[in-house]
Design an enzyme around this catalytic site. Structure first.
Site, PDB file in Angstrom:
ATOM      1  N   SER A   7       0.913  -1.222   0.065  1.00  0.00           N
ATOM      2  CA  SER A   7      -0.036  -0.112  -0.151  1.00  0.00           C
ATOM      3  C   SER A   7       0.924   1.411   0.216  1.00  0.00           C
ATOM      4  O   SER A   7       0.571   2.371  -0.626  1.00  0.00           O
ATOM      5  CB  SER A   7      -1.048   0.045   1.151  1.00  0.00           C
ATOM      6  OG  SER A   7      -0.347  -0.074   2.245  1.00  0.00           O
ATOM      7  N   CYS A   8       2.136   1.177   0.621  1.00  0.00           N
ATOM      8  CA  CYS A   8       3.153   2.436   0.702  1.00  0.00           C
ATOM      9  C   CYS A   8       3.463   2.436  -0.860  1.00  0.00           C
ATOM     10  O   CYS A   8       3.592   3.574  -1.142  1.00  0.00           O
ATOM     11  CB  CYS A   8       4.138   2.268   1.620  1.00  0.00           C
ATOM     12  SG  CYS A   8       3.700   2.108   3.159  1.00  0.00           S
ATOM     13  N   LEU A   9       4.052   1.330  -1.379  1.00  0.00           N
ATOM     14  CA  LEU A   9       4.657   1.520  -2.549  1.00  0.00           C
ATOM     15  C   LEU A   9       3.547   1.790  -3.770  1.00  0.00           C
ATOM     16  O   LEU A   9       4.097   2.442  -4.623  1.00  0.00           O
ATOM     17  CB  LEU A   9       4.988   0.147  -3.000  1.00  0.00           C
ATOM     18  CG  LEU A   9       6.138  -0.667  -2.277  1.00  0.00           C
ATOM     19  CD1 LEU A   9       6.505  -1.899  -2.452  1.00  0.00           C
ATOM     20  CD2 LEU A   9       7.505   0.212  -2.769  1.00  0.00           C
ATOM     21  N   ASN A  10       2.251   1.283  -3.795  1.00  0.00           N
ATOM     22  CA  ASN A  10       1.460   2.045  -4.643  1.00  0.00           C
ATOM     23  C   ASN A  10       1.322   3.399  -4.542  1.00  0.00           C
ATOM     24  O   ASN A  10       1.283   4.033  -5.677  1.00  0.00           O
ATOM     25  CB  ASN A  10       0.191   1.519  -4.157  1.00  0.00           C
ATOM     26  CG  ASN A  10      -0.656   0.683  -4.941  1.00  0.00           C
ATOM     27  OD1 ASN A  10      -0.003   0.274  -6.169  1.00  0.00           O
ATOM     28  ND2 ASN A  10      -1.711   0.416  -5.011  1.00  0.00           N
ATOM     29  N   ARG A  30       4.636   4.640  -6.344  1.00  0.00           N
ATOM     30  CA  ARG A  30       4.793   4.290  -7.763  1.00  0.00           C
ATOM     31  C   ARG A  30       3.556   5.178  -8.576  1.00  0.00           C
ATOM     32  O   ARG A  30       4.158   5.380  -9.540  1.00  0.00           O
ATOM     33  CB  ARG A  30       4.335   2.836  -7.831  1.00  0.00           C
ATOM     34  CG  ARG A  30       5.146   1.695  -7.276  1.00  0.00           C
ATOM     35  CD  ARG A  30       4.862   0.522  -7.278  1.00  0.00           C
ATOM     36  NE  ARG A  30       5.858  -0.230  -6.601  1.00  0.00           N
ATOM     37  CZ  ARG A  30       5.777  -1.818  -6.541  1.00  0.00           C
ATOM     38  NH1 ARG A  30       4.737  -2.302  -6.617  1.00  0.00           N
ATOM     39  NH2 ARG A  30       7.058  -2.448  -6.209  1.00  0.00           N
ATOM     40  N   GLU A  57      11.035   0.959  -6.986  1.00  0.00           N
ATOM     41  CA  GLU A  57       9.567   1.206  -7.041  1.00  0.00           C
ATOM     42  C   GLU A  57       8.826   0.091  -7.928  1.00  0.00           C
ATOM     43  O   GLU A  57       8.013   0.232  -8.602  1.00  0.00           O
ATOM     44  CB  GLU A  57       9.093   2.427  -7.139  1.00  0.00           C
ATOM     45  CG  GLU A  57       9.340   3.464  -6.489  1.00  0.00           C
ATOM     46  CD  GLU A  57       9.027   3.143  -4.802  1.00  0.00           C
ATOM     47  OE1 GLU A  57       8.118   2.044  -4.484  1.00  0.00           O
ATOM     48  OE2 GLU A  57       9.352   4.170  -4.020  1.00  0.00           O
ATOM     49  N   THR A  91      10.490  -3.270 -10.489  1.00  0.00           N
ATOM     50  CA  THR A  91      11.308  -3.065 -11.832  1.00  0.00           C
ATOM     51  C   THR A  91      10.255  -3.143 -12.993  1.00  0.00           C
ATOM     52  O   THR A  91       9.146  -3.730 -12.529  1.00  0.00           O
ATOM     53  CB  THR A  91      12.369  -4.380 -11.833  1.00  0.00           C
ATOM     54  OG1 THR A  91      11.454  -5.481 -11.781  1.00  0.00           O
ATOM     55  CG2 THR A  91      13.238  -4.441 -10.619  1.00  0.00           C
ATOM     56  N   PHE A 115       5.486 -15.128 -11.032  1.00  0.00           N
ATOM     57  CA  PHE A 115       6.577 -14.430 -10.136  1.00  0.00           C
ATOM     58  C   PHE A 115       7.708 -15.791  -9.957  1.00  0.00           C
ATOM     59  O   PHE A 115       8.669 -15.184  -9.646  1.00  0.00           O
ATOM     60  CB  PHE A 115       6.119 -13.738  -8.845  1.00  0.00           C
ATOM     61  CG  PHE A 115       5.445 -12.672  -9.055  1.00  0.00           C
ATOM     62  CD1 PHE A 115       5.956 -11.292  -9.272  1.00  0.00           C
ATOM     63  CD2 PHE A 115       3.959 -12.597  -9.350  1.00  0.00           C
ATOM     64  CE1 PHE A 115       5.389 -10.155  -9.640  1.00  0.00           C
ATOM     65  CE2 PHE A 115       3.282 -11.487  -9.796  1.00  0.00           C
ATOM     66  CZ  PHE A 115       3.833 -10.186  -9.898  1.00  0.00           C
TER      67      PHE A 115
HETATM   68  C1  LIG Z   1      18.936   4.673  -6.400  1.00  0.00           C
HETATM   69  C2  LIG Z   1      17.839   3.473  -5.686  1.00  0.00           C
HETATM   70  C3  LIG Z   1      17.340   3.892  -4.314  1.00  0.00           C
HETATM   71  C4  LIG Z   1      16.665   2.833  -3.976  1.00  0.00           C
HETATM   72  N1  LIG Z   1      15.915   3.347  -2.615  1.00  0.00           N
HETATM   73  C5  LIG Z   1      15.218   2.041  -2.044  1.00  0.00           C
HETATM   74  C6  LIG Z   1      14.400   2.497  -0.923  1.00  0.00           C
HETATM   75  O1  LIG Z   1      14.368   3.471  -0.384  1.00  0.00           O
HETATM   76  N2  LIG Z   1      13.989   1.445  -0.274  1.00  0.00           N
HETATM   77  C7  LIG Z   1      13.975   0.138  -0.880  1.00  0.00           C
HETATM   78  O2  LIG Z   1      13.416  -0.684  -0.271  1.00  0.00           O
HETATM   79  N3  LIG Z   1      14.711  -0.264  -2.006  1.00  0.00           N
HETATM   80  C8  LIG Z   1      15.229   0.764  -2.615  1.00  0.00           C
HETATM   81  N4  LIG Z   1      16.034   0.660  -3.845  1.00  0.00           N
HETATM   82  C9  LIG Z   1      16.285  -0.897  -4.200  1.00  0.00           C
HETATM   83  C10 LIG Z   1      15.058  -1.473  -5.342  1.00  0.00           C
HETATM   84  O3  LIG Z   1      13.863  -1.203  -4.930  1.00  0.00           O
HETATM   85  C11 LIG Z   1      15.763  -2.792  -5.799  1.00  0.00           C
HETATM   86  O4  LIG Z   1      17.003  -2.528  -6.258  1.00  0.00           O
HETATM   87  C12 LIG Z   1      14.869  -3.349  -6.725  1.00  0.00           C
HETATM   88  O5  LIG Z   1      13.507  -3.780  -6.299  1.00  0.00           O
HETATM   89  C13 LIG Z   1      15.365  -4.462  -7.455  1.00  0.00           C
HETATM   90  O6  LIG Z   1      16.108  -5.573  -6.620  1.00  0.00           O
HETATM   91  P1  LIG Z   1      17.500  -6.191  -6.773  1.00  0.00           P
HETATM   92  O7  LIG Z   1      18.448  -4.668  -6.966  1.00  0.00           O
HETATM   93  O8  LIG Z   1      17.616  -6.890  -5.792  1.00  0.00           O
HETATM   94  O9  LIG Z   1      17.352  -6.737  -8.078  1.00  0.00           O
HETATM   95  P2  LIG Z   1      17.084  -8.292  -8.280  1.00  0.00           P
HETATM   96  O10 LIG Z   1      16.076  -8.934  -7.464  1.00  0.00           O
HETATM   97  O11 LIG Z   1      18.470  -8.847  -7.846  1.00  0.00           O
HETATM   98  O12 LIG Z   1      16.721  -8.444  -9.784  1.00  0.00           O
HETATM   99  C14 LIG Z   1      17.760  -8.213 -10.859  1.00  0.00           C
HETATM  100  C15 LIG Z   1      16.864  -8.242 -12.279  1.00  0.00           C
HETATM  101  O13 LIG Z   1      16.431  -9.793 -11.961  1.00  0.00           O
HETATM  102  C16 LIG Z   1      14.927  -9.432 -12.445  1.00  0.00           C
HETATM  103  N5  LIG Z   1      14.052 -10.328 -11.776  1.00  0.00           N
HETATM  104  C17 LIG Z   1      14.217 -10.649 -10.327  1.00  0.00           C
HETATM  105  N6  LIG Z   1      13.157 -11.664 -10.093  1.00  0.00           N
HETATM  106  C18 LIG Z   1      12.443 -11.844 -11.222  1.00  0.00           C
HETATM  107  C19 LIG Z   1      11.550 -12.796 -11.427  1.00  0.00           C
HETATM  108  N7  LIG Z   1      10.990 -13.463 -10.451  1.00  0.00           N
HETATM  109  N8  LIG Z   1      10.879 -12.777 -12.910  1.00  0.00           N
HETATM  110  C20 LIG Z   1      11.659 -11.931 -13.642  1.00  0.00           C
HETATM  111  N9  LIG Z   1      12.528 -11.156 -13.266  1.00  0.00           N
HETATM  112  C21 LIG Z   1      13.077 -11.064 -12.252  1.00  0.00           C
HETATM  113  C22 LIG Z   1      14.559  -8.004 -11.853  1.00  0.00           C
HETATM  114  O14 LIG Z   1      13.376  -7.475 -12.281  1.00  0.00           O
HETATM  115  C23 LIG Z   1      15.904  -7.383 -12.391  1.00  0.00           C
HETATM  116  O15 LIG Z   1      15.962  -7.054 -13.661  1.00  0.00           O
HETATM  117  C24 LIG Z   1      16.648   1.523  -4.505  1.00  0.00           C
HETATM  118  C25 LIG Z   1      17.409   1.216  -5.642  1.00  0.00           C
HETATM  119  C26 LIG Z   1      18.077   2.183  -6.076  1.00  0.00           C
HETATM  120  C27 LIG Z   1      19.018   1.985  -7.640  1.00  0.00           C
END
Ligand SMILES: Cc1cc2nc3c(=O)[nH]c(=O)nc-3n(C[C@H](O)[C@H](O)[C@H](O)COP(=O)(O)OP(=O)(O)OC[C@H]3O[C@@H](n4cnc5c(N)ncnc54)[C@H](O)[C@@H]3O)c2cc1C
Length: 220
Positions: free
Chosen positions: A73-76, A79, A199, A201, A219
């Site tokens: 709900s926060c992410l919504n 986003r 928010e 990917t 997923f």
């Molecule tokens: C500048 C910045 C600020 C951020 N700030 C915050 C914050 O304030 N709070 C917070 O919680 N997070 C924050 N994030 C983190 C961000 O939410 C995560 O980086 C993001 O959710 C992706 O997670 P990951 O990097 O672990 O990638 P991974 O989960 O390792 O994923 C890598 C790739 O694989 C894909 N993938 C993973 N699983 C699947 C699947 N089941 N099916 C298909 N594709 C898949 C992903 O879409 C991605 O393309 C921040 C990131 C950045 C860059």
């Protein structure tokens, strides 16, 4: 820089699944090492959150919030905001490219007078306008209380993807100047690379939409 971190953690099914915790950042075992060498969102501090044997009082847990619903709900909210924010970067880049194209002269004419440049500008304006109308429509549904998460996914996915494309196209109109921070375009473009990932990917929002369309969760 924060005094308090809000941490969503898997507490196990017997404790309600995912729970939210309010963690004072001076709690022993908590640290937030800075992520260095970023080439995107360089003006903001980004940190890893490390919780090493952190112990909290019972009232640190957010009551009444159990499962994914709380964080989602926060992410919504965030986003939905991004569906608008990404367009701001696109609009700035489109405007910079349009102005530049009218000033830069090649082969005796401003590059704005070449059809290929006009096609780029027209396509950018088209996608910007479509994204804006989508965000506006989502906002109206939000006001009416009828906005659904998969609709937010449509807005976030489309507007970040198209805004990034607009920035990349704008950057080509600027030629070599496109890589300079003298103009806003490459800054917006690099910042949007973070927005593409955080928010939710692009892949996650695609799966949200896929699930809404088919009823099948892909997923895992
Ligand atoms: C500048 C910045 C600020 C951020 N700030 C915050 C914050 O304030 N709070 C917070 O919680 N997070 C924050 N994030 C983190 C961000 O939410 C995560 O980086 C993001 O959710 C992706 O997670 P990951 O990097 O672990 O990638 P991974 O989960 O390792 O994923 C890598 C790739 O694989 C894909 N993938 C993973 N699983 C699947 C699947 N089941 N099916 C298909 N594709 C898949 C992903 O879409 C991605 O393309 C921040 C990131 C950045 C860059």
């Amino acid at each position: 820089v924060a005094d308090v971190a809000v941490v969503w953690a898997q507490a196990g099914e017997e404790h309600g699944g995912i729970r939210g915790f309010v963690v004072p950042t001076d709690t022993p075992g908590f640290s937030a090492p800075l992520i260095k060498h970023k080439l995107s969102l360089r003006a903001s501090v980004t940190s890893e959150l490390v919780l090493d044997g952190v112990r909290l009082p019972a009232d640190a847990v957010l009551p009444e919030v159990r499962g994914l619903k709380g964080p989602l709900s926060c992410l919504n909210e965030a986003r939905y905001g991004i569906a608008w924010g990404a367009l701001g970067a696109a609009r700035s880049s489109l405007d910079a490219a349009r102005r530049y194209s009218m000033e830069r002269v090649q082969f005796g004419r401003p590059i704005a007078a070449f059809q290929l440049t006009q096609q780029k500008l027209a396509d950018m304006a088209l996608e910007y306008t479509k994204g804006l109308l989508l965000a506006l429509h989502l906002g109206r549904r939000k006001d009416a209380g009828t906005l659904r998460p998969e609709q937010v996914s449509l807005g976030k996915l489309n507007n970040i993807r198209e805004s990034l494309e607009i920035c990349r196209t704008a950057r080509t109109i600027l030629g070599a100047n496109g890589i300079s921070l003298e103009y806003p375009v490459i800054r917006h473009m690099n910042n949007l690379e973070s927005v593409l990932t955080y928010e939710g990917t692009v892949e996650m929002h695609t799966l949200v939409i896929g699930q809404a369309l088919t009823g099948e969760s892909a997923f895992r």
